[in-house]
Design a protein around this motif. Sequence first.
Motif, PDB file in Angstrom:
ATOM      1  N   GLY A 287      32.527 -27.094  24.470  1.00 33.94           N
ATOM      2  CA  GLY A 287      33.979 -27.612  25.173  1.00 33.94           C
ATOM      3  C   GLY A 287      35.049 -27.783  24.521  1.00 33.94           C
ATOM      4  N   ALA A 288      35.890 -28.600  24.740  1.00 32.34           N
ATOM      5  CA  ALA A 288      37.219 -28.723  24.069  1.00 32.34           C
ATOM      6  C   ALA A 288      36.983 -29.439  22.668  1.00 32.34           C
ATOM      7  N   ASN A 289      35.859 -30.171  22.475  1.00 34.61           N
ATOM      8  CA  ASN A 289      35.742 -30.716  21.556  1.00 34.61           C
ATOM      9  C   ASN A 289      34.511 -30.291  20.699  1.00 34.61           C
ATOM     10  N   GLY A 290      34.288 -29.070  20.780  1.00 38.11           N
ATOM     11  CA  GLY A 290      33.171 -28.464  19.968  1.00 38.11           C
ATOM     12  C   GLY A 290      31.816 -28.694  20.409  1.00 38.11           C
ATOM     13  N   GLU A 291      31.705 -29.509  21.465  1.00 37.83           N
ATOM     14  CA  GLU A 291      30.090 -29.706  21.910  1.00 37.83           C
ATOM     15  C   GLU A 291      29.718 -28.807  22.785  1.00 37.83           C
TER      16      GLU A 291
ATOM     17  N   GLY B  90      53.389 -33.633  20.221  1.00 35.52           N
ATOM     18  CA  GLY B  90      54.872 -33.582  19.792  1.00 35.52           C
ATOM     19  C   GLY B  90      55.213 -33.847  18.631  1.00 35.52           C
ATOM     20  N   ASP B  91      54.351 -34.736  18.007  1.00 30.43           N
ATOM     21  CA  ASP B  91      54.686 -35.333  16.409  1.00 30.43           C
ATOM     22  C   ASP B  91      54.187 -34.148  15.377  1.00 30.43           C
ATOM     23  N   ASP B  92      53.803 -33.322  15.729  1.00 31.38           N
ATOM     24  CA  ASP B  92      53.301 -32.112  15.007  1.00 31.38           C
ATOM     25  C   ASP B  92      51.878 -32.401  14.270  1.00 31.38           C
ATOM     26  N   VAL B  93      50.870 -33.127  15.033  1.00 31.10           N
ATOM     27  CA  VAL B  93      49.920 -33.493  14.714  1.00 31.10           C
ATOM     28  C   VAL B  93      48.839 -32.811  15.450  1.00 31.10           C
ATOM     29  N   ILE B  94      47.859 -32.220  14.759  1.00 30.02           N
ATOM     30  CA  ILE B  94      46.843 -31.393  15.207  1.00 30.02           C
ATOM     31  C   ILE B  94      45.893 -32.534  15.993  1.00 30.02           C
ATOM     32  N   VAL B  95      45.503 -32.638  17.326  1.00 30.23           N
ATOM     33  CA  VAL B  95      44.816 -33.347  17.959  1.00 30.23           C
ATOM     34  C   VAL B  95      43.528 -32.820  18.445  1.00 30.23           C
ATOM     35  N   GLY B  96      43.390 -31.427  18.389  1.00 35.30           N
ATOM     36  CA  GLY B  96      42.084 -30.873  18.891  1.00 35.30           C
ATOM     37  C   GLY B  96      41.826 -29.582  18.424  1.00 35.30           C
TER      38      GLY B  96
ATOM     39  N   SER C 111      31.641 -30.686  16.017  1.00 31.10           N
ATOM     40  CA  SER C 111      31.817 -31.243  17.349  1.00 31.10           C
ATOM     41  C   SER C 111      32.419 -32.737  17.305  1.00 31.10           C
ATOM     42  N   GLY C 112      33.094 -33.243  18.370  1.00 28.75           N
ATOM     43  CA  GLY C 112      33.438 -34.648  18.232  1.00 28.75           C
ATOM     44  C   GLY C 112      35.228 -34.555  18.045  1.00 28.75           C
ATOM     45  N   THR C 113      35.717 -35.831  17.991  1.00 29.61           N
ATOM     46  CA  THR C 113      37.050 -35.786  17.768  1.00 29.61           C
ATOM     47  C   THR C 113      37.560 -35.531  16.605  1.00 29.61           C
TER      48      THR C 113
ATOM     49  N   GLU D  67      35.730 -20.849  26.923  1.00 34.89           N
ATOM     50  CA  GLU D  67      36.036 -21.974  25.920  1.00 34.89           C
ATOM     51  C   GLU D  67      37.457 -22.145  25.879  1.00 34.89           C
ATOM     52  N   ALA D  68      38.344 -21.068  25.774  1.00 33.69           N
ATOM     53  CA  ALA D  68      39.751 -21.100  25.665  1.00 33.69           C
ATOM     54  C   ALA D  68      40.414 -21.819  26.954  1.00 33.69           C
ATOM     55  N   GLU D  69      39.914 -21.292  27.958  1.00 34.24           N
ATOM     56  CA  GLU D  69      40.521 -21.762  29.130  1.00 34.24           C
ATOM     57  C   GLU D  69      40.282 -23.452  29.388  1.00 34.24           C
ATOM     58  N   THR D  70      39.079 -23.812  28.975  1.00 35.37           N
ATOM     59  CA  THR D  70      38.531 -25.402  28.922  1.00 35.37           C
ATOM     60  C   THR D  70      39.297 -25.986  27.901  1.00 35.37           C
TER      61      THR D  70
END
Length: 317
Positions: free
Chosen positions: A160-164, A229-235, A249-251, A198-201
């Motif tokens: 998934g999107a968070n590696g799970e 938008g603040d140039d921070v990697i969130v995922g 996995s995880g945040t 996975e990429a689409e998810t």
Amino acid sequence: MRHSDKVLATMESSQSAARSRIAASWRRSMERHGLDPATQDIPVLETASELSERQERAGLLRSAATSQLDHLFSLVGSSGCTVVLTDTDGVILDQRCSDADAPYFASWGLQAGANWSEHREGTNGIGTCLVEERHLIVHRDQHFMAKNTAMSCIDSPIYGANGELVGALDVSSARADQTEGFNKLISATVAQTARQIEAETFRSTFSKDRIVIAGESKNEQNALVAVNGDDVIVGATRAARKLFGWKLSGTVTPVAATDLFVGEGTHQGFERGEKAALVKAITRAGGNMSEAAKALGIGRATLYRRMKRLGLARDGH
């Protein structure tokens, strides 16, 4: 020798599990799950309401997988294969197969709502893929249950999107003439399709953020990161997490994109990845900047600003 006798003989060898992953799975099937290789029962089916609840919980996965399942089936369906999507419990959520083949697959338990977990069916493509979290082929008599030895199964885990782990993609065939060599040809396509799902998810989950390809090689094309938008990697996808040595996995612990890619020329690598993502989106949109911006999850003005910063002309080149 009967298949069940072959399994029992393998279990009596103290070295078998150490030499073979299939033998190790057979041992789990018998000793941990208490299964009998001679069992003839078909897989347990979920009720209609239970299946509906599972499908609803896996809504994002199913949505991301729909077109990929269709495409994969268009490639392998004519050869008598079925394409299957499962959740992490090994329950079949969606399936593609021809009308002519559907009754045969159903008689073997390959249908929506069937539970193909390893603890239910022993060694099989779906269940063993989910337990070991690896791409694999279980060909005919490599199955634990004698009743399943007519099938060949090619599987890949889906993250998934968070590696799970969120499920498995399976292509199964019961053709008597399906060879291990043909399975290997299908195998690469199954793995590639799983990565596309996975990429689409990932893109759907982080639709409001900028998606950047973090890797530079062909093998790292699924190493995607989401930058806000603040140039921070969130995922980050599973591939990106492996690339950067992050937890799988995880945040993701927030990190400034520019900080991550600074040093040893990697800042330029980050810009190349961003530039490649913009060019790809513009090309796919046929030069329609509004459509390209929409696909990237940004506004048209923002797209033009980034193009200017990266030295891209108005036609995206």
